[in-house]
Design a protein around this motif. Sequence first.
Motif, PDB file in Angstrom:
ATOM      1  N   PHE A  57       0.844  -1.193   0.000  1.00 25.50           N
ATOM      2  CA  PHE A  57       0.000   0.000   0.000  1.00 25.50           C
ATOM      3  C   PHE A  57       0.883   1.248   0.000  1.00 25.50           C
ATOM      4  O   PHE A  57       1.824   1.348   0.793  1.00 25.50           O
ATOM      5  CB  PHE A  57      -0.895   0.033   1.243  1.00 25.50           C
ATOM      6  N   TYR A  58       0.575   2.196  -0.867  1.00 21.43           N
ATOM      7  CA  TYR A  58       1.343   3.446  -0.900  1.00 21.43           C
ATOM      8  C   TYR A  58       1.206   4.210   0.412  1.00 21.43           C
ATOM      9  O   TYR A  58       2.139   4.892   0.842  1.00 21.43           O
ATOM     10  CB  TYR A  58       0.865   4.303  -2.072  1.00 21.43           C
ATOM     11  N   LYS A  59       0.038   4.065   1.047  1.00 18.38           N
ATOM     12  CA  LYS A  59      -0.217   4.770   2.303  1.00 18.38           C
ATOM     13  C   LYS A  59      -1.315   4.041   3.065  1.00 18.38           C
ATOM     14  O   LYS A  59      -2.182   3.406   2.470  1.00 18.38           O
ATOM     15  CB  LYS A  59      -0.659   6.209   2.009  1.00 18.38           C
ATOM     16  N   ASN A  60      -1.269   4.107   4.374  1.00 20.33           N
ATOM     17  CA  ASN A  60      -2.315   3.530   5.212  1.00 20.33           C
ATOM     18  C   ASN A  60      -3.461   4.538   5.319  1.00 20.33           C
ATOM     19  O   ASN A  60      -3.342   5.557   5.993  1.00 20.33           O
ATOM     20  CB  ASN A  60      -1.771   3.195   6.597  1.00 20.33           C
ATOM     21  N   GLU A 104      -7.895 -13.929   4.703  1.00 19.46           N
ATOM     22  CA  GLU A 104      -7.496 -14.739   3.542  1.00 19.46           C
ATOM     23  C   GLU A 104      -6.007 -15.096   3.559  1.00 19.46           C
ATOM     24  O   GLU A 104      -5.496 -15.673   2.605  1.00 19.46           O
ATOM     25  CB  GLU A 104      -7.817 -13.985   2.242  1.00 19.46           C
ATOM     26  N   ASN A 105      -5.310 -14.737   4.667  1.00 13.75           N
ATOM     27  CA  ASN A 105      -3.865 -15.023   4.798  1.00 13.75           C
ATOM     28  C   ASN A 105      -3.044 -14.395   3.674  1.00 13.75           C
ATOM     29  O   ASN A 105      -2.114 -15.010   3.135  1.00 13.75           O
ATOM     30  CB  ASN A 105      -3.608 -16.535   4.840  1.00 13.75           C
ATOM     31  N   ILE A 106      -3.390 -13.170   3.320  1.00 13.47           N
ATOM     32  CA  ILE A 106      -2.679 -12.428   2.277  1.00 13.47           C
ATOM     33  C   ILE A 106      -1.754 -11.411   2.942  1.00 13.47           C
ATOM     34  O   ILE A 106      -2.202 -10.589   3.752  1.00 13.47           O
ATOM     35  CB  ILE A 106      -3.666 -11.727   1.329  1.00 13.47           C
ATOM     36  N   ARG A 107      -0.473 -11.466   2.627  1.00 12.09           N
ATOM     37  CA  ARG A 107       0.511 -10.577   3.233  1.00 12.09           C
ATOM     38  C   ARG A 107       0.400  -9.166   2.664  1.00 12.09           C
ATOM     39  O   ARG A 107       0.143  -8.990   1.473  1.00 12.09           O
ATOM     40  CB  ARG A 107       1.932 -11.102   3.005  1.00 12.09           C
ATOM     41  N   TYR A 108       0.619  -8.156   3.534  1.00 17.52           N
ATOM     42  CA  TYR A 108       0.595  -6.772   3.069  1.00 17.52           C
ATOM     43  C   TYR A 108       1.441  -5.902   3.985  1.00 17.52           C
ATOM     44  O   TYR A 108       1.707  -6.243   5.136  1.00 17.52           O
ATOM     45  CB  TYR A 108      -0.842  -6.235   3.009  1.00 17.52           C
ATOM     46  N   ASN A 109       1.893  -4.757   3.454  1.00 15.26           N
ATOM     47  CA  ASN A 109       2.581  -3.765   4.270  1.00 15.26           C
ATOM     48  C   ASN A 109       2.369  -2.385   3.670  1.00 15.26           C
ATOM     49  O   ASN A 109       1.831  -2.248   2.561  1.00 15.26           O
ATOM     50  CB  ASN A 109       4.073  -4.089   4.447  1.00 15.26           C
ATOM     51  N   PHE A 110       2.795  -1.358   4.409  1.00 18.29           N
ATOM     52  CA  PHE A 110       2.498   0.022   4.045  1.00 18.29           C
ATOM     53  C   PHE A 110       3.767   0.835   3.806  1.00 18.29           C
ATOM     54  O   PHE A 110       4.790   0.621   4.457  1.00 18.29           O
ATOM     55  CB  PHE A 110       1.710   0.721   5.158  1.00 18.29           C
ATOM     56  N   LEU A 111       3.651   1.800   2.888  1.00 15.67           N
ATOM     57  CA  LEU A 111       4.624   2.872   2.760  1.00 15.67           C
ATOM     58  C   LEU A 111       4.074   4.112   3.476  1.00 15.67           C
ATOM     59  O   LEU A 111       2.960   4.080   4.018  1.00 15.67           O
ATOM     60  CB  LEU A 111       4.884   3.174   1.286  1.00 15.67           C
ATOM     61  N   GLN A 112       4.823   5.204   3.418  1.00 15.52           N
ATOM     62  CA  GLN A 112       4.408   6.430   4.108  1.00 15.52           C
ATOM     63  C   GLN A 112       3.810   7.476   3.162  1.00 15.52           C
ATOM     64  O   GLN A 112       3.679   8.640   3.515  1.00 15.52           O
ATOM     65  CB  GLN A 112       5.609   7.045   4.846  1.00 15.52           C
ATOM     66  N   GLY A 113       3.472   7.048   1.939  1.00 10.11           N
ATOM     67  CA  GLY A 113       2.856   7.980   1.001  1.00 10.11           C
ATOM     68  C   GLY A 113       3.841   8.926   0.360  1.00 10.11           C
ATOM     69  O   GLY A 113       3.481  10.055  -0.004  1.00 10.11           O
ATOM     70  N   LYS A 114       5.109   8.488   0.207  1.00  9.62           N
ATOM     71  CA  LYS A 114       6.132   9.323  -0.416  1.00  9.62           C
ATOM     72  C   LYS A 114       6.835   8.533  -1.512  1.00  9.62           C
ATOM     73  O   LYS A 114       7.122   7.350  -1.351  1.00  9.62           O
ATOM     74  CB  LYS A 114       7.147   9.790   0.623  1.00  9.62           C
ATOM     75  N   ILE A 115       7.131   9.211  -2.625  1.00 12.44           N
ATOM     76  CA  ILE A 115       7.763   8.546  -3.771  1.00 12.44           C
ATOM     77  C   ILE A 115       9.128   7.979  -3.390  1.00 12.44           C
ATOM     78  O   ILE A 115       9.507   6.893  -3.838  1.00 12.44           O
ATOM     79  CB  ILE A 115       7.892   9.532  -4.957  1.00 12.44           C
ATOM     80  N   LYS A 116       9.878   8.701  -2.547  1.00 13.47           N
ATOM     81  CA  LYS A 116      11.202   8.228  -2.135  1.00 13.47           C
ATOM     82  C   LYS A 116      11.089   6.886  -1.421  1.00 13.47           C
ATOM     83  O   LYS A 116      11.893   5.973  -1.647  1.00 13.47           O
ATOM     84  CB  LYS A 116      11.872   9.265  -1.239  1.00 13.47           C
ATOM     85  N   ASN A 117      10.085   6.756  -0.542  1.00 10.44           N
ATOM     86  CA  ASN A 117       9.862   5.486   0.156  1.00 10.44           C
ATOM     87  C   ASN A 117       9.543   4.366  -0.824  1.00 10.44           C
ATOM     88  O   ASN A 117      10.002   3.233  -0.671  1.00 10.44           O
ATOM     89  CB  ASN A 117       8.709   5.620   1.158  1.00 10.44           C
ATOM     90  N   LEU A 118       8.746   4.690  -1.838  1.00  7.75           N
ATOM     91  CA  LEU A 118       8.378   3.699  -2.852  1.00  7.75           C
ATOM     92  C   LEU A 118       9.620   3.230  -3.607  1.00  7.75           C
ATOM     93  O   LEU A 118       9.825   2.015  -3.784  1.00  7.75           O
ATOM     94  CB  LEU A 118       7.361   4.287  -3.830  1.00  7.75           C
ATOM     95  N   ALA A 119      10.455   4.171  -4.034  1.00 13.43           N
ATOM     96  CA  ALA A 119      11.662   3.809  -4.772  1.00 13.43           C
ATOM     97  C   ALA A 119      12.585   2.940  -3.923  1.00 13.43           C
ATOM     98  O   ALA A 119      13.105   1.913  -4.403  1.00 13.43           O
ATOM     99  CB  ALA A 119      12.393   5.079  -5.221  1.00 13.43           C
ATOM    100  N   ASN A 120      12.795   3.335  -2.676  1.00 11.57           N
ATOM    101  CA  ASN A 120      13.674   2.550  -1.790  1.00 11.57           C
ATOM    102  C   ASN A 120      13.127   1.151  -1.549  1.00 11.57           C
ATOM    103  O   ASN A 120      13.872   0.170  -1.507  1.00 11.57           O
ATOM    104  CB  ASN A 120      13.873   3.277  -0.463  1.00 11.57           C
ATOM    105  N   LYS A 121      11.814   1.060  -1.389  1.00 11.76           N
ATOM    106  CA  LYS A 121      11.200  -0.243  -1.137  1.00 11.76           C
ATOM    107  C   LYS A 121      11.348  -1.155  -2.350  1.00 11.76           C
ATOM    108  O   LYS A 121      11.719  -2.333  -2.226  1.00 11.76           O
ATOM    109  CB  LYS A 121       9.716  -0.065  -0.796  1.00 11.76           C
ATOM    110  N   LEU A 122      11.075  -0.627  -3.535  1.00 12.24           N
ATOM    111  CA  LEU A 122      11.183  -1.447  -4.746  1.00 12.24           C
ATOM    112  C   LEU A 122      12.634  -1.838  -5.023  1.00 12.24           C
ATOM    113  O   LEU A 122      12.905  -2.930  -5.527  1.00 12.24           O
ATOM    114  CB  LEU A 122      10.582  -0.708  -5.944  1.00 12.24           C
TER     115      LEU A 122
END
Length: 336
Positions: A39-42, A55-73
């Motif tokens: 998720f880009y943001k909670n 449904e036992n589906i894994r998920y996690n959150f970013l902080q809604g910032k492009i920099k966080n998205l780039a680092n995560k990917l």
Amino acid sequence: MNYQVILFVDSSMLGGIETHIVELSKLLSKNNVRSSILFYKNHGNQKFYDLLIKENIRYNFLQGKIKNLANKLLSYDNNTVVHTHGYKAGILGRLVCNIINKRCISTYHAGEVGNGKVKFYNKLDQWLSSLSINFAVSNKIKNTISNVKLLENFISLPAPSKPVIHTSTIKIGFVGRLSYEKGPDIFFQLAENMKQSNNVEFHIFGDGPLKNKIPVINNLHYHGLTERNNIWNQIDVLLICSREEGLPMTLLEAMSQHKLVISSAVGAIPSIIKNNKTGFLMSVGDAKDCQKSIEQLIDFPPQAKINLLNDAYNMLEERFSGKKQFLLLHQAYTGK
């Protein structure tokens, strides 16, 4: 499989895209593909998060910032594929993936153009489609996108069961976002027009900007956001009175649960509903047309209704069970 899929989304509600993501996660797991939702943001979308846990589906959150998205990917290995859903996740995911050289797949769900900022972002999402490998859930959407294949929605089908036809009060359901393009105002007007009918009730499941417009009528019942599995035992008929659509998951879910469907002829729906064969297709879709279709359904013989429900289920099994959809996805994920 030797790859994993990150399903990237910016979700603030529980609707068609979210239901699609759950079904996609289940399909990937069934075919031994690791996946999780990013998720880009909670947005506090707790009903969706609870469903993922169930449904036992894994998920996690970013902080809604492009920099966080780039680092995560960047933290994922080279065998990781990013699959975006929704216009915001599509725009951001596509741009970042191209900068960091990560394989990006996008699914386009929205059949509506939208207004204001939404209209602009939908257009931008379309303009940037050349930066990813794309799927569209209907031919109408497909015709607006570059580098795209049709990927019809799919659903995990329950084991076949015997349809049950209720002959007393018929419960008509609206299931979806309470926004103009979905036509809840048409549903409200229909309930008003049929308030003297003792054998029909109307039930609304969902949330959205037109929630406060729901009128107080003795035959109209509002249930709010409801877990999908808890909806189908409360209605007999799904009514889709949308002005715009792609390929609604609620339609497939209703057919899988042996519920009769009445729908307006928008988006990909006419390719699924054959009138009086797998459902009831309206030519106009206004309140008057909806009432006419309900009255037609009431007059339908019980055995004809059972035949219709069985034909709809058999069509789902052949076309929307996920078998052919996974082959298309696997080709896109691997580039083979």
